[in-house]
Design a protein around this motif. Structure first.
Motif, PDB file in Angstrom:
ATOM      1  N   TRP A  17       0.840  -1.212   0.000  1.00 49.05           N
ATOM      2  CA  TRP A  17       0.000   0.000   0.000  1.00 49.05           C
ATOM      3  C   TRP A  17       0.868   1.253   0.000  1.00 49.05           C
ATOM      4  O   TRP A  17       0.598   2.213  -0.734  1.00 49.05           O
ATOM      5  N   ALA A  18       1.917   1.263   0.830  1.00 42.21           N
ATOM      6  CA  ALA A  18       2.784   2.437   0.932  1.00 42.21           C
ATOM      7  C   ALA A  18       3.481   2.728  -0.393  1.00 42.21           C
ATOM      8  O   ALA A  18       3.672   3.892  -0.770  1.00 42.21           O
ATOM      9  N   GLU A  19       3.847   1.689  -1.113  1.00 41.48           N
ATOM     10  CA  GLU A  19       4.502   1.894  -2.419  1.00 41.48           C
ATOM     11  C   GLU A  19       3.579   2.606  -3.401  1.00 41.48           C
ATOM     12  O   GLU A  19       4.044   3.407  -4.218  1.00 41.48           O
ATOM     13  N   ALA A  63      10.429   3.729  -4.608  1.00 38.94           N
ATOM     14  CA  ALA A  63      10.446   3.198  -5.979  1.00 38.94           C
ATOM     15  C   ALA A  63      11.783   2.500  -6.264  1.00 38.94           C
ATOM     16  O   ALA A  63      12.817   2.869  -5.711  1.00 38.94           O
ATOM     17  N   PRO A  64      11.743   1.460  -7.133  1.00 38.22           N
ATOM     18  CA  PRO A  64      10.541   0.917  -7.776  1.00 38.22           C
ATOM     19  C   PRO A  64       9.739   0.040  -6.820  1.00 38.22           C
ATOM     20  O   PRO A  64      10.285  -0.517  -5.859  1.00 38.22           O
ATOM     21  N   TYR A 122      14.408   0.343  -1.512  1.00 42.30           N
ATOM     22  CA  TYR A 122      13.972   0.863  -2.813  1.00 42.30           C
ATOM     23  C   TYR A 122      15.175   1.495  -3.500  1.00 42.30           C
ATOM     24  O   TYR A 122      15.599   2.614  -3.154  1.00 42.30           O
ATOM     25  N   SER A 123      15.726   0.781  -4.448  1.00 40.20           N
ATOM     26  CA  SER A 123      16.990   1.179  -5.079  1.00 40.20           C
ATOM     27  C   SER A 123      16.859   2.467  -5.873  1.00 40.20           C
ATOM     28  O   SER A 123      17.813   3.242  -5.967  1.00 40.20           O
ATOM     29  N   ALA A 167      15.910   4.370  -0.538  1.00 46.77           N
ATOM     30  CA  ALA A 167      15.165   4.521   0.702  1.00 46.77           C
ATOM     31  C   ALA A 167      14.831   3.156   1.295  1.00 46.77           C
ATOM     32  O   ALA A 167      14.743   2.152   0.580  1.00 46.77           O
ATOM     33  N   TYR A 168      14.672   3.145   2.600  1.00 50.03           N
ATOM     34  CA  TYR A 168      14.285   1.949   3.325  1.00 50.03           C
ATOM     35  C   TYR A 168      12.967   2.207   4.050  1.00 50.03           C
ATOM     36  O   TYR A 168      12.737   3.308   4.588  1.00 50.03           O
ATOM     37  N   LEU A 169      12.121   1.218   4.109  1.00 53.63           N
ATOM     38  CA  LEU A 169      10.903   1.269   4.904  1.00 53.63           C
ATOM     39  C   LEU A 169      10.867  -0.004   5.733  1.00 53.63           C
ATOM     40  O   LEU A 169      10.956  -1.116   5.171  1.00 53.63           O
TER      41      LEU A 169
END
Length: 509
Positions: free
Chosen positions: A440-442, A450-451, A467-468, A472-474
């Motif tokens: 959902w967050a993506e 992203a991606p 997310y390359s 970013a990291y989640l």
């Protein structure tokens, strides 16, 4: 990299506002409302149901096996889970616990003593009347501590509290502000109300009471007593002006002279039960005039005349026998009381106000003094209850606090305005829910995450995705069940609050 970083921050997590990469994960709301203005406040679910073995609505005796339906930031209804279940799919069963309204602290010095408001909220106090300190606008109630500021205490020149706590001539940014005439007093009251004061507080304190905290050295030696005290004419003018502007008047008194002057002026509330022994005639007069007493018994427990054995305890018992009105206050900010609900204060209230024997009604009345009765006295009813349209300020504790007050000091669930601040009922989060939320967050924050479709990985206490494209990291921590975001460039871990607050919004609950 993330394994190394997460293991370091597992020891010391940095709680920061997320501003990097043009994303604020708090910038989501209910029905399109943007909550990004309060960056540390978790999201607000459209609805939620809490059920438990016991529920106290702030008014009636606690009931077994009840649930509360919350819609947005308001209480909608209390009933059985069977009655409410069809109204909301977002449900949390608290088991052998007790649900109560958030507590109201009616005597604190949060601003003056630089007390951490988040700590107070996490320990079950959702509303505070700040009774002496810099004047502040009303704040909080939507995921942060609701603070009602009285502002500085109006006092005599050279008198209490500035003579003890310092501050020179005083002012709207100090603990006290002095007045020397009726005209000055009326202007100060007007200025305080214009500045947002929710009530007016005045000091009628000549000093000298045995065991009183204000008779201990603070910024210097205790000045010789008696201290200068506002005249009767000025006290009368303060009360008349405040009442004309629709505000209550609180008074600090500790002995008979100030007590009588306060009654003559027509004050609404004694900020403490007085320290020195008060004459029975004056105590009866206070009850007859309908004045409310804030307890602060724990804070002033040393207020006993060693020669007579009389003081705050005897005053409290006498007032109770006469039918006085009490509301809970623990004087948060004082150096010997907790920054939250004070079980010892509740214990003292129960034993000193219940007469010769204690029954269950007495226990309930003590809790009501910190919930519904306090909300009524502040003029904010139905605050302090779990009745329709009341603010969704809710706490829960494992066990039965009507049998043991102490457990109230460590609530297992705290909601402010429907937003979860503490939730110790989450023992695990399923992989399915975590992946649902990441997906959902993506979609919701595609520019920052992203991606889409990155694989979920596990490192220590974290389940995360990298997310390359946006570097970013989640991640979700199994240590505190908070959601964290990190951008590789700044290397800072940003706490986005409890994941339980995001799941209803993401429809992954």
């Amino acid at each position: 990299m993330i394994k190394k970083f997460f293991s370091q921050t597992a020891i010391k997590v940095l709680i920061l506002t997320i501003l990097s990469a043009g994303i604020s994960l708090n910038a989501h709301g209910h029905d399109g409302e943007d909550d990004s203005g309060a960056t540390s406040v978790p999201g607000l679910p459209a609805c939620q149901i809490l059920s438990a073995a016991r529920l106290f609505d702030g008014i009636n005796f606690p009931e077994d096996n009840k649930a509360v339906l919350i819609e947005g930031n308001k209480i909608k209804q209390v009933g059985t889970l069977a009655e409410l279940s069809s109204s909301c799919a977002n449900q949390l069963d608290l088991g052998d616990s007790t649900i109560l309204p958030g507590f109201i602290e009616s005597h604190a010095h949060i601003t003056f003593q630089n007390v951490n408001k988040d700590t107070v909220l996490k320990h079950g106090i959702t509303t505070v009347q700040d009774t002496g300190g810099p004047l502040m606008a009303v704040e909080g109630g939507q995921g942060t501590l609701r603070l009602l500021s009285v502002g500085p205490i109006i006092q005599a020149v050279g008198g209490y509290p500035l003579n003890i706590f310092g501050g020179g001539d005083g002012g709207l940014d100090q603990i006290g502000i002095h007045v020397a005439s009726v005209a000055e007093a009326e202007q100060v009251v007007t200025d305080l109300v214009t500045g947002g004061a929710t009530a007016i507080k005045v000091a009628l304190e000549p000093g000298g009471e045995s065991g009183a905290p204000w008779m201990q050295p603070h910024d210097g030696p205790v000045p010789a007593t008696p201290w200068p005290m506002i005249s009767q004419d000025i006290a009368n003018a303060i009360v008349a002006k405040a009442h004309a502007l629709g505000k209550r008047v609180l008074v600090h008194v500790g002995e008979n002279t100030g007590f009588e002057r306060a009654l003559n002026a027509g004050v609404d509330e004694f900020a403490h039960i007085p320290c020195a022994e008060i004459s029975e005639d004056l105590l009866q007069r206070a009850v007859d005039q309908g004045v409310t007493f804030v307890t602060t018994i724990d804070t002033l427990a040393s207020c006993v005349d060693t020669a007579t054995g009389k003081g705050i305890h005897s005053n409290t018992m006498s007032l109770a026998s006469k039918g006085a009105k009490f509301i809970y206050g623990s004087e948060i900010g004082h150096d010997n009381v907790p920054w939250g609900i004070n079980g010892e204060e509740l214990h003292a209230m129960l034993h000193l106000t219940s007469g010769e024997s204690i029954d269950f009604t007495d226990v309930v009345n003590v809790i009501k003094a910190a919930t519904s009765k306090a909300g009524e006295h502040l003029g904010l009813a139905p605050l302090g209850t779990l009745t329709p349209d009341a603010p969704a300020d809710v706490i829960a504790v494992k066990g039965n606090p009507f049998e043991k007050f102490k457990i109230l000091e460590y609530p297992d669930l705290v909601l402010s305005g429907g937003r979860t601040i503490v939730n110790n009922y989450i023992s695990e989060l399923s992989e399915e829910k975590i992946n649902c939320f990441f997906n959902w967050a993506e979609g919701k924050y595609s520019e920052a995450l992203a991606p889409a479709g990155a694989a979920t990985q596990i490192s220590g206490i974290y389940s995360y995705r990298y997310y390359s494209g946006t570097k970013a990291y989640l991640g979700v921590s199994s240590a505190d069940y908070h959601l964290y975001y990190m951008h590789e460039e700044d290397g800072e871990l940003h706490d986005q609050g409890l994941l339980v607050n995001w799941l209803p919004v993401s429809e992954c609950n």
